[in-house]
Design a protein around this motif. Structure first.
Motif, PDB file in Angstrom:
ATOM      1  N   TRP A   1       0.832  -1.200   0.000  1.00  0.00           N
ATOM      2  CA  TRP A   1       0.000   0.000   0.000  1.00  0.00           C
ATOM      3  C   TRP A   1       0.867   1.250   0.000  1.00  0.00           C
ATOM      4  O   TRP A   1       0.582   2.228  -0.710  1.00  0.00           O
ATOM      5  CB  TRP A   1      -0.914  -0.013   1.228  1.00  0.00           C
ATOM      6  CG  TRP A   1      -1.530   1.309   1.545  1.00  0.00           C
ATOM      7  CD1 TRP A   1      -2.641   1.858   0.968  1.00  0.00           C
ATOM      8  CD2 TRP A   1      -1.071   2.265   2.509  1.00  0.00           C
ATOM      9  NE1 TRP A   1      -2.891   3.093   1.514  1.00  0.00           N
ATOM     10  CE2 TRP A   1      -1.950   3.361   2.464  1.00  0.00           C
ATOM     11  CE3 TRP A   1      -0.004   2.289   3.404  1.00  0.00           C
ATOM     12  CZ2 TRP A   1      -1.787   4.475   3.286  1.00  0.00           C
ATOM     13  CZ3 TRP A   1       0.165   3.392   4.214  1.00  0.00           C
ATOM     14  CH2 TRP A   1      -0.717   4.470   4.149  1.00  0.00           C
TER      15      TRP A   1
ATOM     16  N   SER B   1      -9.276   7.384   6.494  1.00  0.00           N
ATOM     17  CA  SER B   1      -9.700   6.326   5.576  1.00  0.00           C
ATOM     18  C   SER B   1      -8.524   5.804   4.753  1.00  0.00           C
ATOM     19  O   SER B   1      -8.436   4.599   4.476  1.00  0.00           O
ATOM     20  CB  SER B   1     -10.791   6.857   4.657  1.00  0.00           C
ATOM     21  OG  SER B   1     -11.146   5.908   3.686  1.00  0.00           O
TER      22      SER B   1
ATOM     23  N   ILE C   1      -6.309   3.606   7.036  1.00  0.00           N
ATOM     24  CA  ILE C   1      -6.949   2.358   7.445  1.00  0.00           C
ATOM     25  C   ILE C   1      -6.891   1.300   6.337  1.00  0.00           C
ATOM     26  O   ILE C   1      -7.044   0.102   6.608  1.00  0.00           O
ATOM     27  CB  ILE C   1      -8.410   2.642   7.863  1.00  0.00           C
ATOM     28  CG1 ILE C   1      -8.430   3.328   9.222  1.00  0.00           C
ATOM     29  CG2 ILE C   1      -9.266   1.401   7.908  1.00  0.00           C
ATOM     30  CD1 ILE C   1      -9.803   3.690   9.709  1.00  0.00           C
ATOM     31  N   ARG C   2      -6.661   1.705   5.102  1.00  0.00           N
ATOM     32  CA  ARG C   2      -6.688   0.758   3.978  1.00  0.00           C
ATOM     33  C   ARG C   2      -5.811  -0.466   4.188  1.00  0.00           C
ATOM     34  O   ARG C   2      -6.285  -1.605   4.028  1.00  0.00           O
ATOM     35  CB  ARG C   2      -6.283   1.480   2.685  1.00  0.00           C
ATOM     36  CG  ARG C   2      -7.397   2.323   2.081  1.00  0.00           C
ATOM     37  CD  ARG C   2      -6.924   2.969   0.795  1.00  0.00           C
ATOM     38  NE  ARG C   2      -8.005   3.658   0.108  1.00  0.00           N
ATOM     39  CZ  ARG C   2      -7.882   4.273  -1.062  1.00  0.00           C
ATOM     40  NH1 ARG C   2      -6.694   4.253  -1.682  1.00  0.00           N
ATOM     41  NH2 ARG C   2      -8.905   4.878  -1.625  1.00  0.00           N
TER      42      ARG C   2
ATOM     43  N   ILE D   1      -4.658  -1.717   6.960  1.00  0.00           N
ATOM     44  CA  ILE D   1      -5.151  -2.462   8.114  1.00  0.00           C
ATOM     45  C   ILE D   1      -6.367  -3.293   7.721  1.00  0.00           C
ATOM     46  O   ILE D   1      -6.512  -4.455   8.119  1.00  0.00           O
ATOM     47  CB  ILE D   1      -5.485  -1.488   9.265  1.00  0.00           C
ATOM     48  CG1 ILE D   1      -4.235  -0.698   9.655  1.00  0.00           C
ATOM     49  CG2 ILE D   1      -6.038  -2.239  10.464  1.00  0.00           C
ATOM     50  CD1 ILE D   1      -4.481   0.353  10.713  1.00  0.00           C
ATOM     51  N   ALA D   2      -7.256  -2.688   6.913  1.00  0.00           N
ATOM     52  CA  ALA D   2      -8.433  -3.425   6.450  1.00  0.00           C
ATOM     53  C   ALA D   2      -8.043  -4.606   5.575  1.00  0.00           C
ATOM     54  O   ALA D   2      -8.663  -5.685   5.648  1.00  0.00           O
ATOM     55  CB  ALA D   2      -9.368  -2.488   5.691  1.00  0.00           C
ATOM     56  N   LEU D   3      -7.002  -4.443   4.758  1.00  0.00           N
ATOM     57  CA  LEU D   3      -6.532  -5.552   3.924  1.00  0.00           C
ATOM     58  C   LEU D   3      -6.072  -6.733   4.778  1.00  0.00           C
ATOM     59  O   LEU D   3      -6.439  -7.884   4.536  1.00  0.00           O
ATOM     60  CB  LEU D   3      -5.378  -5.080   3.030  1.00  0.00           C
ATOM     61  CG  LEU D   3      -5.717  -4.342   1.737  1.00  0.00           C
ATOM     62  CD1 LEU D   3      -4.439  -3.919   1.039  1.00  0.00           C
ATOM     63  CD2 LEU D   3      -6.539  -5.208   0.816  1.00  0.00           C
TER      64      LEU D   3
ATOM     65  N   VAL E   1      -6.681  -7.322   8.078  1.00  0.00           N
ATOM     66  CA  VAL E   1      -7.717  -7.860   8.960  1.00  0.00           C
ATOM     67  C   VAL E   1      -8.711  -8.700   8.169  1.00  0.00           C
ATOM     68  O   VAL E   1      -9.195  -9.738   8.652  1.00  0.00           O
ATOM     69  CB  VAL E   1      -8.427  -6.717   9.704  1.00  0.00           C
ATOM     70  CG1 VAL E   1      -9.657  -7.220  10.445  1.00  0.00           C
ATOM     71  CG2 VAL E   1      -7.472  -6.049  10.682  1.00  0.00           C
ATOM     72  N   ARG E   2      -9.027  -8.306   6.935  1.00  0.00           N
ATOM     73  CA  ARG E   2     -10.018  -9.035   6.139  1.00  0.00           C
ATOM     74  C   ARG E   2      -9.574 -10.479   5.883  1.00  0.00           C
ATOM     75  O   ARG E   2     -10.335 -11.423   6.131  1.00  0.00           O
ATOM     76  CB  ARG E   2     -10.252  -8.309   4.816  1.00  0.00           C
ATOM     77  CG  ARG E   2     -11.269  -9.005   3.918  1.00  0.00           C
ATOM     78  CD  ARG E   2     -11.398  -8.312   2.577  1.00  0.00           C
ATOM     79  NE  ARG E   2     -11.998  -6.994   2.684  1.00  0.00           N
ATOM     80  CZ  ARG E   2     -11.328  -5.863   2.577  1.00  0.00           C
ATOM     81  NH1 ARG E   2     -10.016  -5.890   2.345  1.00  0.00           N
ATOM     82  NH2 ARG E   2     -11.929  -4.705   2.692  1.00  0.00           N
TER      83      ARG E   2
ATOM     84  N   ASN F   1     -11.298 -13.843   7.801  1.00  0.00           N
ATOM     85  CA  ASN F   1     -11.999 -14.844   6.991  1.00  0.00           C
ATOM     86  C   ASN F   1     -11.363 -16.228   7.113  1.00  0.00           C
ATOM     87  O   ASN F   1     -12.071 -17.231   7.272  1.00  0.00           O
ATOM     88  CB  ASN F   1     -12.018 -14.406   5.523  1.00  0.00           C
ATOM     89  CG  ASN F   1     -13.066 -13.349   5.245  1.00  0.00           C
ATOM     90  OD1 ASN F   1     -14.243 -13.648   5.115  1.00  0.00           O
ATOM     91  ND2 ASN F   1     -12.650 -12.102   5.162  1.00  0.00           N
TER      92      ASN F   1
ATOM     93  N   GLN G   1     -10.012 -14.910  -1.177  1.00  0.00           N
ATOM     94  CA  GLN G   1      -9.320 -13.924  -0.347  1.00  0.00           C
ATOM     95  C   GLN G   1      -7.986 -13.514  -0.948  1.00  0.00           C
ATOM     96  O   GLN G   1      -7.580 -12.353  -0.849  1.00  0.00           O
ATOM     97  CB  GLN G   1      -9.127 -14.470   1.067  1.00  0.00           C
ATOM     98  CG  GLN G   1     -10.396 -14.541   1.880  1.00  0.00           C
ATOM     99  CD  GLN G   1     -11.095 -13.192   1.976  1.00  0.00           C
ATOM    100  OE1 GLN G   1     -10.471 -12.165   2.226  1.00  0.00           O
ATOM    101  NE2 GLN G   1     -12.401 -13.191   1.761  1.00  0.00           N
TER     102      GLN G   1
ATOM    103  N   TYR H   1      -5.994   0.412  -5.563  1.00  0.00           N
ATOM    104  CA  TYR H   1      -5.242   1.493  -4.924  1.00  0.00           C
ATOM    105  C   TYR H   1      -4.170   2.026  -5.873  1.00  0.00           C
ATOM    106  O   TYR H   1      -3.894   3.232  -5.898  1.00  0.00           O
ATOM    107  CB  TYR H   1      -4.575   0.999  -3.641  1.00  0.00           C
ATOM    108  CG  TYR H   1      -5.544   0.515  -2.586  1.00  0.00           C
ATOM    109  CD1 TYR H   1      -6.877   0.928  -2.598  1.00  0.00           C
ATOM    110  CD2 TYR H   1      -5.145  -0.357  -1.594  1.00  0.00           C
ATOM    111  CE1 TYR H   1      -7.766   0.480  -1.643  1.00  0.00           C
ATOM    112  CE2 TYR H   1      -6.032  -0.808  -0.620  1.00  0.00           C
ATOM    113  CZ  TYR H   1      -7.344  -0.385  -0.656  1.00  0.00           C
ATOM    114  OH  TYR H   1      -8.219  -0.825   0.288  1.00  0.00           O
TER     115      TYR H   1
END
Length: 214
Positions: free
Chosen positions: A96, A135, A138-139, A141-143, A145-146, A150, A197, A208
């Motif tokens: 990222w 936002s 957080i990108r 971190i969201a990658l 955590v997702r 899962n 995933q 991105y």
């Protein structure tokens, strides 16, 4: 059978990804692998401008790496590295950050313009910039955590179901067979999750990248 499964898991990438040869006609496995790699590369690079096509090799390599780890983790008595948040963040944050620095180097004005929508009222400019900045941070971190959430949830469900099968051995055969069928369906679902995933992780990185190139 007394065979250490760690040996099988270490040999799995060699068996899954055959190397190319100089022959005109290769075997079906190598041809299928080349077709899959070309198809994935085409789908990833389709929404990206031509200047971002240099990222095709890192993105496809990352997807192959994640896909291999996810599928190897479905083997019994093996460990899935992608269920660890530290590893996923270690992959997400540098990638990222590379896309962000690429945009700041090539088109700094356009990259910073994403933080403030056009036509924003003067009073809303400071809070909107703060929200968009948060936002943006957080990108990665969201990658991470997702994919962690899962895969961990799927493995936990499989573990609980397999424990229930062992506990239901003294019970009637119908109950044990139904539990075994649920475990089989969960295994198929987890197989699909492992593939999806890995694709979602790399696809979001490509999106991105698209926001930060001309």
């Amino acid at each position: 059978m007394g065979i250490p499964l760690v040996t099988l898991s270490l040999l799995m990438p060699t068996m899954m990804f055959p190397t190319k040869s100089n022959r005109w006609l290769t075997n079906r496995t190598s041809t299928l692998q080349s077709w899959m790699v070309n198809l994935i590369t085409k789908q990833l690079m389709l929404p990206i401008n031509k200047s971002g096509h240099n990222w095709s090799i890192p993105l496809v390599s990352l997807m192959t790496f994640l896909l291999t780890l996810n599928l190897m983790g479905l083997l019994p008595y093996t460990f899935t590295p992608t269920t660890q948040l530290s590893m996923n963040l270690g992959l997400a944050i540098p990638m990222w950050l590379a896309t962000l620095l690429t945009g700041l180097r090539n088109q700094p004005t356009m990259s910073l313009a994403h933080l403030l929508p056009e036509g924003t009222p003067l009073l809303l400019i400071p809070p909107l910039i703060m929200i968009e900045t948060i936002s943006l941070i957080i990108r990665p971190i969201a990658l991470g955590v997702r994919i962690t959430a899962n895969l961990t949830a799927g493995h936990l469900l499989m573990q609980l179901t397999s424990t229930a099968i062992i506990s239901s051995i003294p019970t009637p055969l119908i109950l044990s067979a139904m539990t075994m069928m649920i475990l089989l369906l969960l295994t198929l679902l987890e197989l699909a999750v492992a593939i999806i995933q890995a694709m979602v992780f790399v696809l979001l990185l490509s999106l991105y990248l698209q926001d930060n190139i001309k």
